[in-house]
Design an enzyme around this catalytic site. Structure first.
Site, PDB file in Angstrom:
ATOM      1  N   GLU A 184       2.154  14.971  16.751  1.00 17.13           N
ATOM      2  CA  GLU A 184       1.799  16.490  17.109  1.00 17.13           C
ATOM      3  C   GLU A 184       0.938  16.297  18.632  1.00 17.13           C
ATOM      4  OE1 GLU A 184      -0.740  18.506  13.998  1.00 17.13           O
ATOM      5  OE2 GLU A 184      -1.524  19.836  15.610  1.00 17.13           O
ATOM      6  N   LYS A 198      -8.164  19.829   8.107  1.00 15.67           N
ATOM      7  CA  LYS A 198      -6.853  19.182   8.554  1.00 15.67           C
ATOM      8  C   LYS A 198      -6.836  18.770  10.095  1.00 15.67           C
ATOM      9  CE  LYS A 198      -2.525  19.469  10.279  1.00 15.67           C
ATOM     10  NZ  LYS A 198      -1.983  19.523  12.015  1.00 15.67           N
ATOM     11  N   ASP A 257      -3.746   2.475   4.930  1.00 14.25           N
ATOM     12  CA  ASP A 257      -2.889   3.120   4.273  1.00 14.25           C
ATOM     13  C   ASP A 257      -3.880   4.782   4.421  1.00 14.25           C
ATOM     14  OD1 ASP A 257      -2.507   4.824   1.876  1.00 14.25           O
ATOM     15  OD2 ASP A 257      -2.760   3.279   0.435  1.00 14.25           O
ATOM     16  N   HIS A 282      -2.244  23.948  23.424  1.00 14.81           N
ATOM     17  CA  HIS A 282      -1.138  23.305  22.466  1.00 14.81           C
ATOM     18  C   HIS A 282       0.100  23.782  22.916  1.00 14.81           C
ATOM     19  CE1 HIS A 282      -0.489  21.797  18.567  1.00 14.81           C
ATOM     20  NE2 HIS A 282       0.519  22.806  18.504  1.00 14.81           N
TER      21      HIS A 282
HETATM   22  P1  NDP Z   1      -4.190  -7.659   0.812  1.00 15.83           P
HETATM   23  O1  NDP Z   1      -4.321  -8.034  -0.735  1.00 15.83           O
HETATM   24  O2  NDP Z   1      -2.885  -7.642   1.601  1.00 15.83           O
HETATM   25  O3  NDP Z   1      -5.257  -8.319   1.617  1.00 15.83           O
HETATM   26  C1  NDP Z   1      -6.594  -8.378   1.163  1.00 15.83           C
HETATM   27  C2  NDP Z   1      -6.568 -10.151   1.146  1.00 15.83           C
HETATM   28  O4  NDP Z   1      -6.792 -10.527   2.564  1.00 15.83           O
HETATM   29  C3  NDP Z   1      -7.840 -10.718   0.302  1.00 15.83           C
HETATM   30  O5  NDP Z   1      -7.900 -10.454  -0.764  1.00 15.83           O
HETATM   31  C4  NDP Z   1      -8.275 -11.848   1.015  1.00 15.83           C
HETATM   32  O6  NDP Z   1      -7.430 -12.936   0.589  1.00 15.83           O
HETATM   33  C5  NDP Z   1      -7.655 -11.833   2.629  1.00 15.83           C
HETATM   34  N1  NDP Z   1      -8.644 -11.472   3.763  1.00 15.83           N
HETATM   35  C6  NDP Z   1      -8.240 -12.406   4.626  1.00 15.83           C
HETATM   36  N2  NDP Z   1      -9.646 -12.292   5.415  1.00 15.83           N
HETATM   37  C7  NDP Z   1     -10.373 -11.302   4.884  1.00 15.83           C
HETATM   38  C8  NDP Z   1     -11.536 -10.668   5.029  1.00 15.83           C
HETATM   39  N3  NDP Z   1     -12.339 -10.948   6.146  1.00 15.83           N
HETATM   40  N4  NDP Z   1     -12.235  -9.700   4.231  1.00 15.83           N
HETATM   41  C9  NDP Z   1     -11.234  -9.593   2.903  1.00 15.83           C
HETATM   42  N5  NDP Z   1     -10.192 -10.120   2.643  1.00 15.83           N
HETATM   43  C10 NDP Z   1      -9.748 -11.125   3.764  1.00 15.83           C
HETATM   44  O7  NDP Z   1      -4.632  -6.220   0.817  1.00 15.83           O
HETATM   45  P2  NDP Z   1      -5.628  -5.145   0.298  1.00 15.83           P
HETATM   46  O8  NDP Z   1      -6.019  -5.757  -1.141  1.00 15.83           O
HETATM   47  O9  NDP Z   1      -6.566  -4.723   1.251  1.00 15.83           O
HETATM   48  O10 NDP Z   1      -4.675  -3.869  -0.294  1.00 15.83           O
HETATM   49  C11 NDP Z   1      -4.292  -3.250   0.550  1.00 15.83           C
HETATM   50  C12 NDP Z   1      -3.032  -2.414   0.347  1.00 15.83           C
HETATM   51  O11 NDP Z   1      -2.843  -1.946  -0.983  1.00 15.83           O
HETATM   52  C13 NDP Z   1      -2.755  -1.142   1.293  1.00 15.83           C
HETATM   53  O12 NDP Z   1      -1.635  -1.554   2.067  1.00 15.83           O
HETATM   54  C14 NDP Z   1      -2.293  -0.058   0.285  1.00 15.83           C
HETATM   55  O13 NDP Z   1      -1.350   0.652   0.776  1.00 15.83           O
HETATM   56  C15 NDP Z   1      -1.967  -0.747  -0.972  1.00 15.83           C
HETATM   57  N6  NDP Z   1      -2.457  -0.197  -2.234  1.00 15.83           N
HETATM   58  C16 NDP Z   1      -3.075   0.951  -2.316  1.00 15.83           C
HETATM   59  C17 NDP Z   1      -3.406   1.600  -3.546  1.00 15.83           C
HETATM   60  C18 NDP Z   1      -4.344   2.798  -3.565  1.00 15.83           C
HETATM   61  O14 NDP Z   1      -5.047   3.187  -2.427  1.00 15.83           O
HETATM   62  N7  NDP Z   1      -4.497   3.647  -4.551  1.00 15.83           N
HETATM   63  C19 NDP Z   1      -2.951   1.050  -4.750  1.00 15.83           C
HETATM   64  C20 NDP Z   1      -2.321  -0.254  -4.583  1.00 15.83           C
HETATM   65  C21 NDP Z   1      -1.843  -0.864  -3.253  1.00 15.83           C
HETATM   66  P3  NDP Z   1      -7.754 -14.622   0.503  1.00 15.83           P
HETATM   67  O15 NDP Z   1      -9.142 -14.703   0.578  1.00 15.83           O
HETATM   68  O16 NDP Z   1      -7.021 -14.984  -0.611  1.00 15.83           O
HETATM   69  O17 NDP Z   1      -7.239 -14.960   1.940  1.00 15.83           O
END
Ligand code: NDP
Length: 429
Positions: free
Chosen positions: A82, A269, A285, A383
């Protein structure tokens, strides 16, 4: 299209899918050519991100400038189609900068996982049993995702509610367990969902009920960020409008939105016009953020303004925006999308909490940009001037012709594709 039933489409390569699409819809090579022209997100990466991929969909990426937040300068990547949004955010950020900048803060980053239990013989008793087992359930949730505990996060608390206590539905009561989880710098969907799924069998056993849903809640009201700004009226002078007139107009506009959902939806919005582009550019997301933001705007029982604008004792305009901000600086698309990785480098944020605060500051700026325009010249002036370029492109203008045609459209106060086509014809004669 004969049928949208194309068996095995998901198993094909991208090229095979495009060929099937071309045949099914009698598209030309040229039609499909646009699908291959985006080098920023390689098609091989896109094909691993979602299903049935045939291409990628690029958006313009602009930079919001002038942002001073808690004394730190930020350049803000914004992905949006936009016109005038990026210009407006940068314009207001300049004004707020001259007033000392935005101040922001954030709560703890506690996300919520929900477990729904039905069919309990005694709901109150089931609730008390779960609460009694709180520590054991929290430990079990953490055992299901030890790596987040090692990072300093994990399940922190638990709560139980009984819904449909005076049931209107024939299905009757249900029990809902809330697990509160610190997801550190991740949005946390996978962490939360893993934890609540792992608890489900134990919860069934303890309650003698049946678990249906086990999923995060996007109403992230324990993961909020807040931005404020204080602007002296002299910085709000616009054309013939005094700063006081603009200030009062903004407060009236807020009060309108705060008391009328028809206005609040459009007002909010405009706030999301600032928030979504940063959420998208940073690989987050935006549906989750949108859903949470609108629910938060309804938390007092009716849908209201997300922002609050008032006047302080010194006559300054004071703006506030507090929203749930379930975003991350790790995980999800962030780690695979090359542009989102660059966006994080441009932003130079150290944590999800800092990113959340930057995002609400942009939302607040965007709201003031829209309100300032609305209470002075109206939204169309700025706009349409920017919109005229898209109109020129839609009419077939290319290269240097785009700006020439766009300027002419504005000058003649006729920003229509038909008019632009006439001008393109004249120009190319
Ligand atoms: P991921 O599972 O991809 O990433 C999270 C992982 O990153 C952690 O479990 C951890 O794994 C690792 N990590 C590395 N550094 C850090 C840090 N500093 N802090 C925390 N974790 C870290 O992503 P999310 O669980 O965040 O999920 C996000 C996605 O889920 C979005 O793309 C969304 O679209 C989707 N989603 C959304 C839903 C909803 O909103 N209703 C439902 C289902 C999915 P480790 O410790 O093992 O390295």
């Amino acid at each position: 299209m004969k049928s949208s039933r194309i068996p095995g489409f998901y198993k094909k390569t991208v090229e095979e899918r495009k060929e099937l699409l071309r045949e099914a819809l009698e598209l030309s090579e040229e039609d499909l050519g646009v699908l291959s022209s985006n080098e920023a997100l390689p098609i091989e990466t896109a094909d691993k991100m979602i299903e049935n991929v045939v291409g990628t969909f690029p958006l313009p990426l602009g930079l919001g400038l002038n942002f001073l937040i808690n004394g730190k300068d930020y350049v803000i990547p914004m992905a949006i189609e936009e016109p005038s949004v990026v210009a407006s955010a940068s314009h207001i950020a300049k004004i707020v900068r001259d007033a000392g900048g935005f101040k922001t803060e954030a709560s703890e980053r506690i996300m919520i996982g929900q477990i729904q239990v039905v069919g309990c013989s005694n709901y109150e008793q089931a609730k008390q049993i779960l609460l009694k087992q709180k520590e054991a359930l929290i430990d079990a949730a953490n055992a299901a995702y030890p790596s987040i505990v090692a990072r300093g996060g994990g399940a922190r608390d638990l709560d139980v509610r009984i819904l449909n206590d005076s049931p209107k539905s024939s299905y009757g009561k249900m029990l809902v367990l809330h697990l509160y989880i610190d997801t550190c710098d991740a949005m946390g969907a996978n962490i939360i969902n893993t934890m609540v799924e792992s608890l489900a069998p134990t919860v069934e056993e303890l309650t003698d009920g049946k678990v249906y849903l086990r999923i995060l809640s996007n109403f992230a009201d324990r993961c909020v960020a807040k931005a404020t700004c204080v602007i002296p009226p002299e910085l709000l002078v616009t054309g013939d409008f005094s700063g006081e007139e603009v200030r009062d107009g903004v407060v009236y506009a807020f009060e309108f939105a705060d008391s009328d959902p028809y206005r609040a939806v459009t007002h909010n919005k405009g706030i999301m016009n600032g928030i979504d582009p940063v959420v998208i550019a940073t690989g987050n997301d935006w549906r989750a953020v949108e859903a949470g933001a609108h629910a938060y705007a309804s938390r007092f029982g009716s849908y209201r303004s997300m922002t609050k604008w008032s006047v302080d004792k010194e006559g300054n305009l004071v703006g506030e925006l507090e929203l749930p901000m379930s975003i991350g600086t790790v995980g999800g698309a962030i780690r695979v999308h090359p542009i989102s990785q660059l966006a994080h480098k441009i932003l130079q944020v150290d944590s999800a909490s800092e990113l959340a605060q930057v995002i609400v500051a942009v939302g607040l700026a965007q709201n003031l940009g829209a309100l300032k325009a609305l209470v002075t010249d109206g939204i169309q002036k700025g706009h349409m001037a920017l919109h005229s370029r898209s109109v020129a492109i839609a009419a077939g203008a290319t290269g240097e012709m785009i700006d020439i045609i766009a300027e002419q459209l504005v000058k003649e106060k006729e920003i229509r594709v038909g008019k632009a086509k006439e001008l393109v014809e004249q120009y190319t004669k």
